[in-house]
Write an enzyme that holds these catalytic residues in place. Structure first.
Site, mmCIF file in Angstrom:
data_model
loop_
_atom_site.group_PDB
_atom_site.id
_atom_site.type_symbol
_atom_site.label_atom_id
_atom_site.label_comp_id
_atom_site.label_asym_id
_atom_site.label_seq_id
_atom_site.Cartn_x
_atom_site.Cartn_y
_atom_site.Cartn_z
ATOM 1 N N GLU A 1 60.879 28.396 28.034
ATOM 2 C CA GLU A 1 59.404 28.729 28.404
ATOM 3 C C GLU A 1 58.305 28.336 27.638
ATOM 4 O O GLU A 1 57.443 27.732 26.654
ATOM 5 C CB GLU A 1 58.706 29.456 27.962
ATOM 6 C CG GLU A 1 57.589 30.073 28.601
ATOM 7 C CD GLU A 1 56.474 31.913 28.142
ATOM 8 O OE1 GLU A 1 56.606 32.442 26.895
ATOM 9 O OE2 GLU A 1 55.585 32.347 28.925
ATOM 10 N N GLU B 1 54.778 26.074 22.540
ATOM 11 C CA GLU B 1 52.948 26.066 22.501
ATOM 12 C C GLU B 1 51.864 25.159 21.903
ATOM 13 O O GLU B 1 52.104 25.452 20.446
ATOM 14 C CB GLU B 1 52.845 27.937 22.509
ATOM 15 C CG GLU B 1 51.005 28.563 21.838
ATOM 16 C CD GLU B 1 50.688 28.034 23.801
ATOM 17 O OE1 GLU B 1 50.911 28.302 24.138
ATOM 18 O OE2 GLU B 1 49.558 26.891 23.504
ATOM 19 N N ASP C 1 53.201 20.050 21.601
ATOM 20 C CA ASP C 1 53.314 19.357 23.257
ATOM 21 C C ASP C 1 54.410 20.002 23.707
ATOM 22 O O ASP C 1 55.337 19.004 23.306
ATOM 23 C CB ASP C 1 52.540 18.130 22.689
ATOM 24 C CG ASP C 1 52.114 17.385 24.259
ATOM 25 O OD1 ASP C 1 52.295 18.535 25.372
ATOM 26 O OD2 ASP C 1 52.424 16.648 24.568
ATOM 27 N N ASP D 1 47.509 25.543 32.411
ATOM 28 C CA ASP D 1 45.886 25.581 31.921
ATOM 29 C C ASP D 1 45.751 24.056 33.769
ATOM 30 O O ASP D 1 46.406 23.968 34.080
ATOM 31 C CB ASP D 1 45.310 24.631 30.982
ATOM 32 C CG ASP D 1 45.736 25.557 29.666
ATOM 33 O OD1 ASP D 1 45.486 27.213 30.228
ATOM 34 O OD2 ASP D 1 46.345 25.031 29.142
ATOM 35 N N ASP E 1 47.541 31.393 39.185
ATOM 36 C CA ASP E 1 47.033 32.407 39.828
ATOM 37 C C ASP E 1 46.052 31.262 40.884
ATOM 38 O O ASP E 1 44.974 31.778 41.470
ATOM 39 C CB ASP E 1 46.037 33.398 38.755
ATOM 40 C CG ASP E 1 45.625 32.379 38.048
ATOM 41 O OD1 ASP E 1 45.839 31.619 36.921
ATOM 42 O OD2 ASP E 1 44.434 32.615 37.839
ATOM 43 N N HIS F 1 50.836 37.523 29.437
ATOM 44 C CA HIS F 1 49.375 38.229 29.612
ATOM 45 C C HIS F 1 49.058 37.922 30.310
ATOM 46 O O HIS F 1 47.961 38.412 31.196
ATOM 47 C CB HIS F 1 48.793 38.064 28.376
ATOM 48 C CG HIS F 1 49.747 38.312 27.043
ATOM 49 N ND1 HIS F 1 50.929 37.603 26.112
ATOM 50 C CD2 HIS F 1 49.492 39.868 25.749
ATOM 51 C CE1 HIS F 1 50.992 38.674 25.036
ATOM 52 N NE2 HIS F 1 49.899 40.136 25.528
ATOM 53 N N PHE F 2 48.801 36.597 31.160
ATOM 54 C CA PHE F 2 47.866 36.465 31.924
ATOM 55 C C PHE F 2 48.019 37.117 33.722
ATOM 56 O O PHE F 2 47.870 37.350 34.488
ATOM 57 C CB PHE F 2 48.542 34.672 32.788
ATOM 58 C CG PHE F 2 46.933 34.215 31.793
ATOM 59 C CD1 PHE F 2 46.804 34.268 30.244
ATOM 60 C CD2 PHE F 2 46.028 33.637 32.766
ATOM 61 C CE1 PHE F 2 45.489 33.307 29.735
ATOM 62 C CE2 PHE F 2 44.299 32.771 31.732
ATOM 63 C CZ PHE F 2 44.601 32.934 30.691
ATOM 64 N N GLU F 3 49.603 37.363 33.675
ATOM 65 C CA GLU F 3 49.970 37.910 34.304
ATOM 66 C C GLU F 3 49.684 39.213 34.834
ATOM 67 O O GLU F 3 48.839 39.906 35.900
ATOM 68 C CB GLU F 3 51.313 38.263 35.164
ATOM 69 C CG GLU F 3 52.237 38.721 36.157
ATOM 70 C CD GLU F 3 52.852 39.296 36.902
ATOM 71 O OE1 GLU F 3 53.570 39.511 37.954
ATOM 72 O OE2 GLU F 3 53.713 39.864 35.563
#
Ligand SMILES: C[S@@+](CC[C@H](N)C(=O)[O-])C[C@H]1O[C@@H](n2cnc3c(N)ncnc32)[C@H](O)[C@@H]1O
Length: 214
Positions: free
Chosen positions: A45, A70, A97, A120, A156, A194-196
């Site tokens: 991921e 991350e 990265d 992002d 999104d 979390h963003f979903e």
């Protein structure tokens, strides 16, 4: 939409098995040997944020290994703490990265799946070149996937979604987009990331696609 502050990590929690730094890893990774106790199909991921996907998927698919990368250290630590608390032996966070990990360190054909959720968007025109979903990165993803391996991309931002689909169709050897089924969450944790959760709870659209390597 701003981010909420992170809950404190229990200082007694041992993160050594669940948090690694990209800088401390060998230049050419042997993923199973360097990061996990045992070889298993690998899912990666990119941009794990607070680590909901890593925690849920590693529990749901114990027969797979999960590697999250991350770039923001406090998020990498937070996600690793979640994995440590759950005592996951098949999931590790790397702080670093993702571009470099894919470009320089991952062996060809090492992964069955790559997940990129809500990268992002870099809204400003002059910043768009910083987007993760660029041609070079996507070529590295194809190299890293084994035959029939999959790329999962959710966002999104409709413009980012459509631009990426066009970019893949024109430049990248992946089959798709394959439509993705959407679930009806039964609990507050029943989201991919979390963003979903945040987007859906605010009634915002989410655009999802899967691609496959031939
Ligand atoms: C908008 S957040 C989404 C987090 C998570 N995927 C989710 O859906 O809840 C994007 C995440 O990608 C991380 N990120 C951005 N560029 C990265 C890179 N080059 N390598 C690794 N992580 C990166 C950011 O720090 C951030 O945590």
């Amino acid at each position: 939409m701003g981010r909420r502050s992170l809950r404190k990590i229990d200082p007694a929690l041992d993160l050594s098995r669940h948090l690694r730094s990209l800088d401390d890893l060998p230049a050419l990774l042997d993923v199973a040997k360097n990061l996990f106790n045992h070889p298993a199909p690998l899912e990666i991921e990119v941009g794990s944020g607070k680590g909901l996907f890593m925690a849920t998927a590693s529990g749901e698919y114990p027969q797979h290994n999960f590697l999250g990368i991350e770039v923001v250290q406090k998020y990498a630590r937070f996600a690793a703490a979640k994995l440590a608390k759950l005592d996951r032996t098949n999931a590790v966070m790397i702080h670093g990265d993702a571009m470099r990990l894919f470009r320089e360190m991952l062996p060809s054909g090492c992964a069955v799946a790559v997940h990129v959720y809500f990268p992002d968007p870099w809204w400003k025109k002059r910043h768009k070149k910083r987007r993760v979903m660029n041609v070079d990165f996507l070529r590295d993803v194809v190299r890293t996937l084994e035959p029939n391996g999959s790329l999962h991309f959710w966002t999104d931002v409709e413009e980012y979604f459509l631009t990426t689909l066009e970019l893949i169709a024109a430049n990248i050897e992946l089959q798709g987009p394959i439509a993705v089924e959407v679930n009806d969450p039964e609990t507050d944790m029943d989201y991919q990331t979390h963003f979903e959760r945040r987007m859906r709870q605010h009634g915002l659209d989410v655009f999802r696609a899967e691609f496959r390597k031939e």
